[in-house]
Design a protein around this motif. Structure first.
Motif, PDB file in Angstrom:
ATOM      1  N   THR A  24      24.225  46.452  62.677  1.00 44.65           N
ATOM      2  CA  THR A  24      24.920  45.693  61.635  1.00 44.65           C
ATOM      3  C   THR A  24      24.352  45.972  60.241  1.00 44.65           C
ATOM      4  O   THR A  24      25.031  45.751  59.250  1.00 44.65           O
ATOM      5  CB  THR A  24      24.831  44.181  61.929  1.00 44.65           C
ATOM      6  N   THR A  25      23.102  46.456  60.172  1.00 46.25           N
ATOM      7  CA  THR A  25      22.510  46.670  58.857  1.00 46.25           C
ATOM      8  C   THR A  25      22.654  48.109  58.368  1.00 46.25           C
ATOM      9  O   THR A  25      22.225  48.417  57.269  1.00 46.25           O
ATOM     10  CB  THR A  25      21.014  46.302  58.865  1.00 46.25           C
ATOM     11  N   VAL A  26      23.210  48.994  59.204  1.00 45.52           N
ATOM     12  CA  VAL A  26      23.427  50.361  58.749  1.00 45.52           C
ATOM     13  C   VAL A  26      24.481  50.364  57.650  1.00 45.52           C
ATOM     14  O   VAL A  26      25.544  49.760  57.777  1.00 45.52           O
ATOM     15  CB  VAL A  26      23.875  51.262  59.918  1.00 45.52           C
ATOM     16  N   VAL A  27      24.193  51.057  56.547  1.00 48.52           N
ATOM     17  CA  VAL A  27      25.064  51.054  55.374  1.00 48.52           C
ATOM     18  C   VAL A  27      26.092  52.166  55.474  1.00 48.52           C
ATOM     19  O   VAL A  27      25.744  53.336  55.637  1.00 48.52           O
ATOM     20  CB  VAL A  27      24.230  51.217  54.085  1.00 48.52           C
ATOM     21  N   SER A  78      18.519  57.721  56.355  1.00 44.99           N
ATOM     22  CA  SER A  78      19.198  56.522  56.858  1.00 44.99           C
ATOM     23  C   SER A  78      19.196  55.462  55.769  1.00 44.99           C
ATOM     24  O   SER A  78      18.182  55.255  55.094  1.00 44.99           O
ATOM     25  CB  SER A  78      18.480  55.989  58.107  1.00 44.99           C
ATOM     26  N   PHE A  79      20.342  54.806  55.598  1.00 44.83           N
ATOM     27  CA  PHE A  79      20.463  53.735  54.607  1.00 44.83           C
ATOM     28  C   PHE A  79      20.731  52.438  55.347  1.00 44.83           C
ATOM     29  O   PHE A  79      21.690  52.332  56.117  1.00 44.83           O
ATOM     30  CB  PHE A  79      21.590  54.033  53.628  1.00 44.83           C
ATOM     31  N   CYS A  80      19.885  51.452  55.143  1.00 42.08           N
ATOM     32  CA  CYS A  80      20.048  50.173  55.830  1.00 42.08           C
ATOM     33  C   CYS A  80      19.552  49.054  54.923  1.00 42.08           C
ATOM     34  O   CYS A  80      18.829  49.300  53.960  1.00 42.08           O
ATOM     35  CB  CYS A  80      19.292  50.157  57.152  1.00 42.08           C
ATOM     36  N   GLY A  81      19.959  47.854  55.247  1.00 42.95           N
ATOM     37  CA  GLY A  81      19.570  46.717  54.413  1.00 42.95           C
ATOM     38  C   GLY A  81      20.475  46.584  53.210  1.00 42.95           C
ATOM     39  O   GLY A  81      21.694  46.540  53.327  1.00 42.95           O
ATOM     40  N   SER A  82      19.899  46.588  52.020  1.00 48.20           N
ATOM     41  CA  SER A  82      20.672  46.438  50.789  1.00 48.20           C
ATOM     42  C   SER A  82      21.516  47.678  50.528  1.00 48.20           C
ATOM     43  O   SER A  82      21.098  48.808  50.778  1.00 48.20           O
ATOM     44  CB  SER A  82      19.739  46.198  49.606  1.00 48.20           C
ATOM     45  N   ASN A  83      22.739  47.464  50.044  1.00 48.29           N
ATOM     46  CA  ASN A  83      23.625  48.580  49.704  1.00 48.29           C
ATOM     47  C   ASN A  83      24.054  48.533  48.237  1.00 48.29           C
ATOM     48  O   ASN A  83      25.041  49.145  47.857  1.00 48.29           O
ATOM     49  CB  ASN A  83      24.863  48.566  50.599  1.00 48.29           C
ATOM     50  N   LYS A  84      23.308  47.799  47.420  1.00 44.90           N
ATOM     51  CA  LYS A  84      23.669  47.625  46.016  1.00 44.90           C
ATOM     52  C   LYS A  84      23.012  48.702  45.153  1.00 44.90           C
ATOM     53  O   LYS A  84      21.783  48.803  45.100  1.00 44.90           O
ATOM     54  CB  LYS A  84      23.270  46.232  45.529  1.00 44.90           C
ATOM     55  N   ILE A  85      23.845  49.489  44.475  1.00 45.54           N
ATOM     56  CA  ILE A  85      23.360  50.558  43.598  1.00 45.54           C
ATOM     57  C   ILE A  85      23.316  50.037  42.168  1.00 45.54           C
ATOM     58  O   ILE A  85      24.355  49.692  41.594  1.00 45.54           O
ATOM     59  CB  ILE A  85      24.270  51.796  43.676  1.00 45.54           C
ATOM     60  N   SER A  89      18.109  58.962  42.483  1.00 49.13           N
ATOM     61  CA  SER A  89      16.956  58.056  42.435  1.00 49.13           C
ATOM     62  C   SER A  89      17.327  56.670  42.938  1.00 49.13           C
ATOM     63  O   SER A  89      16.554  56.030  43.661  1.00 49.13           O
ATOM     64  CB  SER A  89      16.421  57.960  41.005  1.00 49.13           C
ATOM     65  N   ALA A  90      18.512  56.200  42.583  1.00 46.51           N
ATOM     66  CA  ALA A  90      18.959  54.886  43.035  1.00 46.51           C
ATOM     67  C   ALA A  90      19.178  54.866  44.540  1.00 46.51           C
ATOM     68  O   ALA A  90      18.899  53.870  45.215  1.00 46.51           O
ATOM     69  CB  ALA A  90      20.245  54.500  42.307  1.00 46.51           C
ATOM     70  N   LEU A  91      19.677  55.964  45.101  1.00 46.08           N
ATOM     71  CA  LEU A  91      19.925  56.023  46.545  1.00 46.08           C
ATOM     72  C   LEU A  91      18.627  56.072  47.339  1.00 46.08           C
ATOM     73  O   LEU A  91      18.526  55.483  48.421  1.00 46.08           O
ATOM     74  CB  LEU A  91      20.792  57.243  46.872  1.00 46.08           C
ATOM     75  N   LEU A  92      17.630  56.768  46.824  1.00 45.86           N
ATOM     76  CA  LEU A  92      16.353  56.830  47.536  1.00 45.86           C
ATOM     77  C   LEU A  92      15.726  55.453  47.665  1.00 45.86           C
ATOM     78  O   LEU A  92      15.026  55.161  48.645  1.00 45.86           O
ATOM     79  CB  LEU A  92      15.386  57.785  46.813  1.00 45.86           C
ATOM     80  N   LEU A  93      15.966  54.595  46.699  1.00 45.78           N
ATOM     81  CA  LEU A  93      15.430  53.229  46.760  1.00 45.78           C
ATOM     82  C   LEU A  93      16.063  52.419  47.884  1.00 45.78           C
ATOM     83  O   LEU A  93      15.471  51.463  48.378  1.00 45.78           O
ATOM     84  CB  LEU A  93      15.666  52.517  45.424  1.00 45.78           C
ATOM     85  N   LEU A  94      17.281  52.792  48.293  1.00 40.23           N
ATOM     86  CA  LEU A  94      17.995  52.053  49.333  1.00 40.23           C
ATOM     87  C   LEU A  94      17.737  52.599  50.731  1.00 40.23           C
ATOM     88  O   LEU A  94      18.192  52.012  51.711  1.00 40.23           O
ATOM     89  CB  LEU A  94      19.505  52.092  49.060  1.00 40.23           C
ATOM     90  N   SER A  95      17.041  53.711  50.833  1.00 36.81           N
ATOM     91  CA  SER A  95      16.828  54.340  52.132  1.00 36.81           C
ATOM     92  C   SER A  95      15.704  53.652  52.894  1.00 36.81           C
ATOM     93  O   SER A  95      14.697  53.232  52.320  1.00 36.81           O
ATOM     94  CB  SER A  95      16.501  55.816  51.950  1.00 36.81           C
ATOM     95  N   CYS A  96      15.902  53.554  54.218  1.00 39.70           N
ATOM     96  CA  CYS A  96      14.837  53.016  55.070  1.00 39.70           C
ATOM     97  C   CYS A  96      14.098  54.145  55.783  1.00 39.70           C
ATOM     98  O   CYS A  96      13.321  53.903  56.700  1.00 39.70           O
ATOM     99  CB  CYS A  96      15.417  52.030  56.078  1.00 39.70           C
TER     100      CYS A  96
END
Length: 333
Positions: free
Chosen positions: A24-27, A184-191, A199-206
């Motif tokens: 459910t947390t996969v973006v 993999s991107f999980c958790g927050s999906n806000k850019i 750079s913004a996407l790397l912050l969202l990666s788990c």
């Protein structure tokens, strides 16, 4: 034995729960954070960006049309300028229309859409870096080796320089995009950005982003360093050659052919360095406050508008070609 069975069943339930949570947390989509929260200011921002985007299209497409229709502008310098204007149109069109939609209607973008946008943003910006370097070399040959200029900057060489700029820029973008979207991107999906910035996407990666950060530092840093250094070296030779000119009028004429390009290079590379290569904040992000978003707006929407203004307002040949075109239209009418 009963106690062991109860423990095993509890572990299975926990494992299943954890698997469901991970699913459910996969973006699959990203959401852009509002630049301005106030609805009234959002409307003002929308029309301001729309005005800038319209002016960008008209200015750059006008430069391309003027160069194609004016025989006196069929030179290597203006061949490169027409390609620069084309890049600015494409770069602005990749970012601004989507930003306008995000302000008023939809603020989300799919994972695939984000990858495509990031590929073209990095690719077009990198291509422009290489093209500005080629333009600096053209000015170096024109001023330092004027007698050899027609043979060195032949149509074939000019075309190869432009094609090479596109190939290198798009290859650099392909590397960055592939390695970014293997994460993999999980958790927050806000850019917290105008567009899908790496750079913004790397912050969202788990996932572990060490390799991606190394690629940005080494590959993107090399692109910026090499292209900026090529401009610096070209202009060092140009200035050394201009100093040797005896007459003040001759020095002024020689330097005036470079001022437009030098201004465009300063604005473009300055924007990149400030936005992407400055120190990050304590939480690891370089784009968390309002000033960062203003810089992003300037880099993606205002900079593409400035090039046609710089080359039209500061260039006598462009002004003369524009006047000649107007006279032809008046004669026909």
């Amino acid at each position: 034995m009963l106690k062991q069975k109860i423990i095993i069943q509890a572990l299975k339930r926990n494992r299943n729960t954890m698997s469901e949570d991970n699913i459910t947390t996969v973006v699959n989509t990203f959401v852009f954070v509002d630049l301005i929260s106030n609805p009234k200011f959002q409307i003002i921002l929308f029309f301001l960006l729309l005005l800038i985007y319209t002016a960008t299209l008209l200015g750059n497409l006008g430069i391309i049309a003027l160069i194609r229709s004016s025989p006196q502008l069929h030179t290597p310098m203006y061949f490169f300028l027409s390609n620069l204007s084309f890049l600015d149109v494409c770069f602005s069109s990749v970012v601004t229309p989507r930003t306008l939609v995000n302000i008023l209607v939809e603020k989300s973008i799919s994972l695939t859409g984000c990858a495509i946008q990031m590929y073209f943003v990095i690719g077009l910006a990198s291509t422009e870096c290489f093209l500005l370097g080629a333009m600096a070399y053209d000015r170096y040959v024109a001023i330092c080796k004027p007698l050899l200029y027609p043979s060195i900057m032949s149509p074939r060489i000019c075309i190869l320089l432009v094609i090479g700029s596109y190939i290198l820029g798009l290859l650099h973008s392909l590397v960055q995009t592939v390695f970014t979207f293997r994460l993999s991107f999980c958790g927050s999906n806000k850019i917290s950005h105008l567009y899908c910035d790496i750079s913004a996407l790397l912050l969202l990666s788990c996932s572990d982003t060490y390799l991606n950060e190394l690629l940005i530092f080494c590959v993107a840093g090399s692109v910026e360093t090499i292209t900026a250094l090529s401009v610096f070296i070209s202009y060092a030779y140009i200035l050394a050659n201009i100093v040797k000119i005896s007459s003040a009028a001759g020095r002024l004429k020689a330097f005036s052919t470079c001022t437009s390009h030098l201004t465009a290079v300063t604005i473009f590379h300055g924007s990149i360095l400030i936005l992407h290569f400055r120190p990050k904040s304590s939480n690891g992000s370089s784009i968390q406050d309002v000033s960062d978003k203003i810089l992003a707006v300037f880099y993606t929407t205002v900079t593409p508008l400035l090039n046609p203004l710089i080359y039209s307002l500061r260039n006598k040949e462009v002004k003369d070609a524009w006047s000649a075109t107007q006279r032809k239209l008046c004669v026909k009418n």
